[in-house]
Design an enzyme around this catalytic site. Structure first.
Site, mmCIF file in Angstrom:
data_model
loop_
_atom_site.group_PDB
_atom_site.id
_atom_site.type_symbol
_atom_site.label_atom_id
_atom_site.label_comp_id
_atom_site.label_asym_id
_atom_site.label_seq_id
_atom_site.Cartn_x
_atom_site.Cartn_y
_atom_site.Cartn_z
ATOM 1 N N ASP A 136 2.010 46.471 44.746
ATOM 2 C CA ASP A 136 2.276 46.157 43.338
ATOM 3 C C ASP A 136 2.503 47.407 42.473
ATOM 4 O OD1 ASP A 136 1.723 43.610 44.244
ATOM 5 O OD2 ASP A 136 -0.297 43.548 43.395
ATOM 6 N N ARG A 171 27.054 30.409 44.170
ATOM 7 C CA ARG A 171 25.805 29.754 43.761
ATOM 8 C C ARG A 171 24.910 30.670 42.916
ATOM 9 N NH1 ARG A 171 24.118 27.116 49.452
ATOM 10 N NH2 ARG A 171 24.834 25.004 49.048
ATOM 11 N N GLU A 231 6.737 37.110 40.579
ATOM 12 C CA GLU A 231 5.843 35.947 40.714
ATOM 13 C C GLU A 231 4.976 35.761 39.453
ATOM 14 O OE1 GLU A 231 3.169 36.508 44.022
ATOM 15 O OE2 GLU A 231 2.412 38.401 43.241
HETATM 16 O O1 F6P Z 1 -1.745 42.677 45.507
HETATM 17 C C1 F6P Z 1 -0.830 42.510 46.531
HETATM 18 C C2 F6P Z 1 -0.333 41.101 46.571
HETATM 19 O O2 F6P Z 1 0.590 40.993 47.635
HETATM 20 C C3 F6P Z 1 0.295 40.594 45.278
HETATM 21 O O3 F6P Z 1 1.600 41.063 45.093
HETATM 22 C C4 F6P Z 1 0.181 39.114 45.458
HETATM 23 O O4 F6P Z 1 0.125 38.450 44.222
HETATM 24 C C5 F6P Z 1 -1.130 38.967 46.182
HETATM 25 O O5 F6P Z 1 -1.378 40.205 46.815
HETATM 26 C C6 F6P Z 1 -1.142 37.874 47.207
HETATM 27 O O6 F6P Z 1 -2.438 37.745 47.661
HETATM 28 P P1 F6P Z 1 -2.883 36.976 48.986
HETATM 29 O O7 F6P Z 1 -2.479 37.827 50.145
HETATM 30 O O8 F6P Z 1 -4.347 36.852 48.846
HETATM 31 O O9 F6P Z 1 -2.142 35.686 48.992
#
Ligand code: F6P
Length: 357
Positions: A136, A171, A231
């Site tokens: 991130d 698309r 997301e």
């Molecule tokens: O912090 C890293 C990350 O991949 C984020 O980008 C994502 O929101 C989260 O972890 C997903 O977490 P998990 O692996 O617990 O689903």
């Protein structure tokens, strides 16, 4: 003689192994005798005394391997002071295991949540050195985290693949990119792959502006449009809600994630056919890219140097192109986010990329 504990905590990412190898190589190359205790599955291993004795050999050949040889898990900071189901005080247990093994230092590799606990342990008197991992790139005190560039590569490749099929079919496609509550990954992968619209949490979007951008492309003769949607992207209306109101709203949302909501709105309001692709955890998988191999090795070796010099209570980070040590209390509990005023955002806008604002 140094007795070192190692643990990886939180979501995994690429180059965790490269970073640990860097630490161990630095220590062994120095000629110092070292004993290495690898705690299994993050803080859990430290709490319950689950560890493996490791030697230099365990770190050989892992520079290019993704994941973590120690395993990892999430131990949320908000539960760290809550006794476990058997009444065990987790913080006391971690301290006891550290002292029982007579460790000189604990090296912790992790992201935001991990750093809160690392700082707590440091304040409780343990010698801690940390390394910044997360795809991130949202960790305060460092311009870069390892894992980020590898994830940018994967997300970029995913969007590249979508680009060709989107162009063939004329698309509209959304590719949802990870990043939790920050937009670095989406912004970089979106720009790298020539996305037309980039939606990130730091810049709440107006769906009408998004549709307007699609329409403009159509008017200019481009039948397809690529949206890179974080997301954690959020609409202007939702951003105006209180945290509580937003949580309530999300509980009853019919959409599996924000991209599906954006897609539905574009379909309903704009009448466009639209597809969603979610590369998900592929973004955290596979082997680290060359940048991350080098970067994590550099951070790891500097962590080794701090240990040799007995300098504890720091995260090894990267600022203004220098490897630096950052006090843990400065890192813990803060989120690094994309500034809507950042020059990269301005430059992206000059390239015609729409942020929906
Ligand atoms: O912090 C890293 C990350 O991949 C984020 O980008 C994502 O929101 C989260 O972890 C997903 O977490 P998990 O692996 O617990 O689903």
């Amino acid at each position: 003689m140094k007795r070192i504990g190692l643990l990886t905590s939180g979501g995994d990412c690429q180059a965790l192994n490269a970073a640990m190898r860097g630490v161990v190589k630095c220590l062994t190359v120095s000629g110092e005798k070292v004993e290495i205790y690898g705690f299994i599955d993050g803080y859990k291993g430290l709490i319950y005394g689950d560890f493996r004795m490791l030697t230099g050999k365990d770190f050989s050949g892992i520079l290019t391997i993704g994941g973590t040889i120690l395993g990892t898990s999430r131990t949320p900071f908000k539960t760290i002071r809550v006794p476990d189901e058997n009444g065990l005080d987790k913080v006391e247990a971690m301290k006891q295991n550290y002292h029982k093994l007579r460790l000189d230092c604990l090296v912790i590799l992790g992201g935001n949540g991990t750093h809160k606990t690392a700082n707590l342990l440091s304040q409780e008197g343990l010698n801690i050195v940390t390394l910044p991992k997360t795809i991130d790139n949202d960790l305060w005190g460092t311009d870069m985290t390892f894992g980020f560039q590898s994830a940018v590569d994967i997300a970029t490749h995913a969007i590249d693949c979508i680009h060709t099929t989107a162009a063939s079919h004329g698309r509209i496609f959304i590719v949802e990119v990870m990043g939790h509550k920050v937009g670095y990954l989406t912004l970089n992968a979106g720009m790298a792959s020539g996305a037309d619209i980039i939606l990130i949490p730091e810049i709440p979007y107006d769906i009408d502006k998004v549709i307007e951008a699609i329409e403009k492309r159509h008017e200019r003769g481009s039948a397809f449009t690529i949206l890179a949607v974080a997301e954690g992207a959020i609409s202007k209306e939702d951003a105006a809600l209180s945290k509580k109101e937003y949580k309530e709203k999300m509980k009853t949302s019919p959409y599996p994630s924000i991209s599906y909501e954006v897609a539905d709105q574009i379909k309903q309001k704009g009448g466009y056919d639209i597809r969603v692709t979610v590369p998900g955890h592929t973004q955290r998988g596979g082997s680290p890219c060359p940048y991350d191999r080098v970067f994590a090795s550099r951070l790891g070796s500097e962590a080794g140097r701090l240990i040799l010099d007995g300098e504890y209570g720091f995260m090894v980070g990267y600022r203004n192109r220098e490897i630096v040590k950052v006090p843990l209390e400065d890192v813990a509990g803060k989120l690094k986010m994309v500034s809507p005023e950042a020059s990269i955002v301005k430059e992206a806008k000059m390239l015609g990329i729409c942020f929906g604002d």
